[in-house]
Design an enzyme around this catalytic site. Structure first.
Site, PDB file in Angstrom:
ATOM      1  N   ASN A   6       0.868  -1.185   0.000  1.00  0.00           N
ATOM      2  CA  ASN A   6       0.000   0.000   0.000  1.00  0.00           C
ATOM      3  C   ASN A   6       0.905   1.235   0.000  1.00  0.00           C
ATOM      4  O   ASN A   6       1.447   1.605   1.029  1.00  0.00           O
ATOM      5  CB  ASN A   6      -0.885  -0.052   1.261  1.00  0.00           C
ATOM      6  CG  ASN A   6      -1.667   1.230   1.472  1.00  0.00           C
ATOM      7  OD1 ASN A   6      -1.721   2.104   0.609  1.00  0.00           O
ATOM      8  ND2 ASN A   6      -2.271   1.364   2.644  1.00  0.00           N
ATOM      9  N   TRP A   7       1.054   1.831  -1.173  1.00  0.00           N
ATOM     10  CA  TRP A   7       1.974   2.978  -1.290  1.00  0.00           C
ATOM     11  C   TRP A   7       1.478   4.216  -0.557  1.00  0.00           C
ATOM     12  O   TRP A   7       2.202   5.193  -0.432  1.00  0.00           O
ATOM     13  CB  TRP A   7       2.156   3.374  -2.765  1.00  0.00           C
ATOM     14  CG  TRP A   7       2.830   2.378  -3.639  1.00  0.00           C
ATOM     15  CD1 TRP A   7       3.310   1.142  -3.307  1.00  0.00           C
ATOM     16  CD2 TRP A   7       3.105   2.541  -5.039  1.00  0.00           C
ATOM     17  NE1 TRP A   7       3.853   0.525  -4.399  1.00  0.00           N
ATOM     18  CE2 TRP A   7       3.739   1.368  -5.482  1.00  0.00           C
ATOM     19  CE3 TRP A   7       2.863   3.562  -5.960  1.00  0.00           C
ATOM     20  CZ2 TRP A   7       4.141   1.186  -6.795  1.00  0.00           C
ATOM     21  CZ3 TRP A   7       3.263   3.381  -7.272  1.00  0.00           C
ATOM     22  CH2 TRP A   7       3.899   2.203  -7.691  1.00  0.00           C
ATOM     23  N   LYS A   8       0.220   4.186  -0.142  1.00  0.00           N
ATOM     24  CA  LYS A   8      -0.395   5.377   0.478  1.00  0.00           C
ATOM     25  C   LYS A   8      -0.113   6.582  -0.426  1.00  0.00           C
ATOM     26  O   LYS A   8      -0.227   6.479  -1.638  1.00  0.00           O
ATOM     27  CB  LYS A   8       0.125   5.571   1.907  1.00  0.00           C
ATOM     28  CG  LYS A   8      -0.040   4.317   2.760  1.00  0.00           C
ATOM     29  CD  LYS A   8       0.171   4.582   4.216  1.00  0.00           C
ATOM     30  CE  LYS A   8       0.040   3.296   5.011  1.00  0.00           C
ATOM     31  NZ  LYS A   8       0.099   3.493   6.443  1.00  0.00           N
ATOM     32  N   HIS A  89      -9.527   0.979   5.551  1.00  0.00           N
ATOM     33  CA  HIS A  89      -8.203   1.215   6.139  1.00  0.00           C
ATOM     34  C   HIS A  89      -8.354   2.201   7.307  1.00  0.00           C
ATOM     35  O   HIS A  89      -9.165   3.123   7.243  1.00  0.00           O
ATOM     36  CB  HIS A  89      -7.239   1.776   5.086  1.00  0.00           C
ATOM     37  CG  HIS A  89      -5.822   1.794   5.564  1.00  0.00           C
ATOM     38  ND1 HIS A  89      -5.361   2.753   6.432  1.00  0.00           N
ATOM     39  CD2 HIS A  89      -4.792   0.940   5.340  1.00  0.00           C
ATOM     40  CE1 HIS A  89      -4.086   2.495   6.708  1.00  0.00           C
ATOM     41  NE2 HIS A  89      -3.717   1.403   6.059  1.00  0.00           N
ATOM     42  N   GLU A  91      -6.701   4.617   8.193  1.00  0.00           N
ATOM     43  CA  GLU A  91      -6.479   6.030   7.844  1.00  0.00           C
ATOM     44  C   GLU A  91      -7.708   6.630   7.167  1.00  0.00           C
ATOM     45  O   GLU A  91      -7.873   7.850   7.143  1.00  0.00           O
ATOM     46  CB  GLU A  91      -5.204   6.154   6.989  1.00  0.00           C
ATOM     47  CG  GLU A  91      -3.968   5.962   7.859  1.00  0.00           C
ATOM     48  CD  GLU A  91      -2.709   5.503   7.151  1.00  0.00           C
ATOM     49  OE1 GLU A  91      -2.678   5.510   5.908  1.00  0.00           O
ATOM     50  OE2 GLU A  91      -1.765   5.114   7.858  1.00  0.00           O
ATOM     51  N   GLU A 159      -5.022  -5.109  11.142  1.00  0.00           N
ATOM     52  CA  GLU A 159      -4.031  -4.040  11.259  1.00  0.00           C
ATOM     53  C   GLU A 159      -4.293  -3.240  12.534  1.00  0.00           C
ATOM     54  O   GLU A 159      -5.093  -2.291  12.522  1.00  0.00           O
ATOM     55  CB  GLU A 159      -4.125  -3.086  10.070  1.00  0.00           C
ATOM     56  CG  GLU A 159      -3.867  -3.735   8.738  1.00  0.00           C
ATOM     57  CD  GLU A 159      -3.342  -2.704   7.746  1.00  0.00           C
ATOM     58  OE1 GLU A 159      -2.209  -2.886   7.277  1.00  0.00           O
ATOM     59  OE2 GLU A 159      -4.033  -1.721   7.476  1.00  0.00           O
ATOM     60  N   GLY A 165       2.644   2.324  10.776  1.00  0.00           N
ATOM     61  CA  GLY A 165       3.472   3.489  10.446  1.00  0.00           C
ATOM     62  C   GLY A 165       4.629   3.729  11.395  1.00  0.00           C
ATOM     63  O   GLY A 165       5.176   4.821  11.460  1.00  0.00           O
ATOM     64  N   SER A 207       3.794  -1.991  10.424  1.00  0.00           N
ATOM     65  CA  SER A 207       5.256  -1.929  10.591  1.00  0.00           C
ATOM     66  C   SER A 207       5.977  -3.228  10.215  1.00  0.00           C
ATOM     67  O   SER A 207       6.922  -3.639  10.894  1.00  0.00           O
ATOM     68  CB  SER A 207       5.607  -1.507  12.019  1.00  0.00           C
ATOM     69  OG  SER A 207       5.035  -0.247  12.292  1.00  0.00           O
ATOM     70  N   GLY A 228       2.752  -1.024   4.363  1.00  0.00           N
ATOM     71  CA  GLY A 228       2.667   0.392   4.031  1.00  0.00           C
ATOM     72  C   GLY A 228       4.016   0.965   3.679  1.00  0.00           C
ATOM     73  O   GLY A 228       4.527   0.777   2.575  1.00  0.00           O
TER      74      GLY A 228
END
Ligand code: PEP
Length: 245
Positions: A6-8, A89, A91, A159, A165, A207, A228
């Protein structure tokens, strides 16, 4: 194993995106793991032209499309050849996305023949285990709305928000992850009969890196990872996929 990068919004360069696409394609071509990349929307079209690349998307609209400025509809993702779509997600949830909205997204993903990657996970761990209820609720609302066939096709990404992160050292322990995977299978048992719950793929995210991935994979019951930060760097991502092999 299924490994989804997931490149965000980390990538802001087509040159870098191309290098990451090429690397993911090479890793998948080895045939050991299924390696998926979920770029930000602007790079999805670029990835769509690459044969052999398995594409994911980081999100999708809960609407059916049409007059929805700024939204990206499931039909558009499917048209570009996207296979997996992340829904719920943390976020996105932090921006107010409810379980009901996540459910709508999952429905649209299925309606267009793609696979939803449903993210669930507690914000923090409290001593009276309220966090277990949080995870149960996130799974139950979606499962209740799906058909039996769809329930088996969902990919669940566990998650824990507190582990996302950070650095590899902040990831969950193998013991806690194994317990959570068992708990999630127990919840699934309320919606899926008997041993069929084992058909639902459970991933871990939070992470993950080349140092901790083997520990997180061994004996925990996970069948893949949602990655991520480390997925936005060619060496870090290929390093963690290779560390698994
Ligand atoms: C994520 O946000 O899905 C994630 C796993 O991020 P990171 O690997 O950076 O913790």
């Amino acid at each position: 194993m299924l490994i989804i990068g997931n490149w965000k919004a980390y990538i802001e360069s087509t040159t870098k995106a191309k290098a990451l696409f090429a690397s993911a394609k090479r890793l998948s071509a080895k045939g050991v793991h299924e390696v998926v990349v979920a770029p930000a929307y602007p790079y999805i079209g670029m990835g769509a032209g690459i044969k052999g690349l398995i594409l994911g998307a980081q999100d999708v609209s809960e609407t059916t499309g049409g007059a929805q400025t700024g939204e990206v509809a499931a039909g558009q993702l499917a048209d570009l050849g996207v296979s997996y779509v992340i829904a719920g997600h943390s976020e996105r949830r932090a921006r107010g996305e409810t379980d009901e909205v996540v459910t709508e997204k999952v429905r649209h993903i299925f309606a267009h023949g793609m696979v939803p990657v449903l993210c669930v996970g507690e914000r923090e761990r409290d001593s009276d285990a309220q966090y277990l209820k949080e995870v149960r609720q996130q799974i139950s609302v979606v499962m209740e709305a799906l058909s039996q066939k769809e329930r088996l096709q969902v990919v669940l990404a566990y998650e824990p928000v507190w582990a996302i992160g950070k650095t590899g050292a902040d990831a969950i322990t193998a013991g806690d992850l194994a317990e959570m995977v068992l708990y999630i299978r127990k919840i699934l048992g309320d919606y899926i009969p008997g041993r069929a719950t084992t058909k639902v793929k459970i991933l871990y995210g939070g992470s993950v890196d080349a140092e901790n991935i083997r520990m997180l994979a061994s004996g925990t019951g996970v069948e893949g990872f949602l990655v991520g930060r480390a997925s936005a760097d060619v060496a870090a991502f290929s390093g963690l996929v290779k560390a698994l092999s």
